[in-house]
Design a protein around this motif. Sequence first.
Motif, PDB file in Angstrom:
ATOM      1  N   LYS A   1       0.918  -1.355  -0.031  1.00  0.00           N
ATOM      2  CA  LYS A   1      -0.042   0.149   0.136  1.00  0.00           C
ATOM      3  C   LYS A   1       0.907   1.402  -0.137  1.00  0.00           C
ATOM      4  O   LYS A   1       0.421   2.333   0.075  1.00  0.00           O
ATOM      5  CB  LYS A   1      -1.015  -0.027   1.181  1.00  0.00           C
TER       6      LYS A   1
ATOM      7  N   ASP B   1      -3.661  -4.356 -11.755  1.00  0.00           N
ATOM      8  CA  ASP B   1      -4.909  -4.597 -12.468  1.00  0.00           C
ATOM      9  C   ASP B   1      -4.603  -6.196 -12.984  1.00  0.00           C
ATOM     10  O   ASP B   1      -3.964  -6.804 -12.579  1.00  0.00           O
ATOM     11  CB  ASP B   1      -5.047  -3.539 -13.301  1.00  0.00           C
TER      12      ASP B   1
ATOM     13  N   GLY C   1       3.085   1.942  -2.387  1.00  0.00           N
ATOM     14  CA  GLY C   1       3.535   2.151  -3.612  1.00  0.00           C
ATOM     15  C   GLY C   1       2.943   1.246  -4.915  1.00  0.00           C
ATOM     16  O   GLY C   1       1.961   1.417  -5.595  1.00  0.00           O
TER      17      GLY C   1
ATOM     18  N   ARG D   1      -8.689  -5.164  -5.678  1.00  0.00           N
ATOM     19  CA  ARG D   1      -8.441  -4.162  -6.897  1.00  0.00           C
ATOM     20  C   ARG D   1      -8.320  -4.583  -8.259  1.00  0.00           C
ATOM     21  O   ARG D   1      -7.560  -4.291  -9.109  1.00  0.00           O
ATOM     22  CB  ARG D   1      -6.890  -3.542  -6.615  1.00  0.00           C
TER      23      ARG D   1
ATOM     24  N   ALA E   1      -0.588   0.625  -6.979  1.00  0.00           N
ATOM     25  CA  ALA E   1      -0.941   1.487  -7.996  1.00  0.00           C
ATOM     26  C   ALA E   1      -0.826   0.561  -9.297  1.00  0.00           C
ATOM     27  O   ALA E   1      -1.398   0.880 -10.236  1.00  0.00           O
ATOM     28  CB  ALA E   1       0.006   2.594  -7.840  1.00  0.00           C
TER      29      ALA E   1
END
Length: 364
Positions: A258, A266, A260, A294, A263
Amino acid sequence: GKGNFRHFMQKEIHEQPAVIGDTLHSYVNLQTRAVTLPEMPLDFAALPRLTISACGTAFYAGFVAKYWFEQIARLPVEVDIASEFRYREAPMPEGGAALFISQSGETIDTLAALRYARSQKQTILSIVNQPESVIGRESDLVLPTLAGPEIGVASTKAFTTQLTVLACLALAAARARGAIDAAAEACLSSAITEVPAAITQVLEHAEPLEAIAHDISAVRDVLFLGRGSLFPIALEGALKLKEISYIHAEGYAAGELKHGPIALIDEDVPVVIAAPSGPLFDKLASNIQETIARGGRAIIFSDRAGLERIGDGAAYTVEMPTIDPFVAPILYSLPMQLLAYYTAVAKGTDVDQPRNLAKSVTVE
Ligand code: F6R
């Protein structure tokens, strides 16, 4: 030769139960299951600090050992890659010891780090696969790995035998420092002796990894996560994949996600997670949930109890044998090696001779 195997790397992966067994034969009394090391040129009880230095995969073995020495032996450990350590001009404590880990025993940065430690009057230990090598010759004590010749450029059996020797050394240090009682020592040393059979089980149930590797062979980036002594195994998994499949991969401590790397997550970036049951399991399980929430494709390696607690949502789960958390980093190296191997095979890259890499790095 390669025998019935297609590549040296594959053969060397499959040799691990045998060569870890050979290594254990020389460090553990298999009747009493007590660790028996050669006479040491130092007294662990009085040691202020152990400094470990190595390169690449050998560095990751040292990084696992830091967790072991600190937790089990309550011994302060510093670990660094040799190319940095050799130039850092680090102060080293009087009466300290330094440990160098190298398959070849010829790696120039590791040798330079050794010579620096010598100049700082440290006792020099080394774990090498080739005892006649220069690193072996310049050490006060050599603890050999009995991996036999490693031909594949990507290190496999040298790594797991390094871990085996380090686990024994950590237990010996724990005993000398009075950090564990006889019952705990017996429990941990018998855990070490269970590793070869557990590895055999992993090798006999490796087919699911081929399907996962087929998926991975189509992506550009992969994340590897672990916590505690499995963090270095995540780093090693990422290195192995990069080296032989040329897919970009990064290893992270799962708790850093969390801060970095989350991000990046996917559906195109698979996240490989080494998640054995153990003291940090619940923390890791919440990192897994963060990944899945996520839209990440989680590929989870855990034992039966761990998989039951993680529940649904992962792209793949692979059941590993149940084993004492102490030796989990050795066992969980196997799926990392196999994933890299099968991914490279699926991509058709040169497994044993990856581009731009040499088996031993004797120039700076
Ligand atoms: C990775 C690999 C390298 C070596 C590194 C150190 O698969 O093989 O990262 O581990 O070059 O080599 P040695 O152990 O010979 O000092």
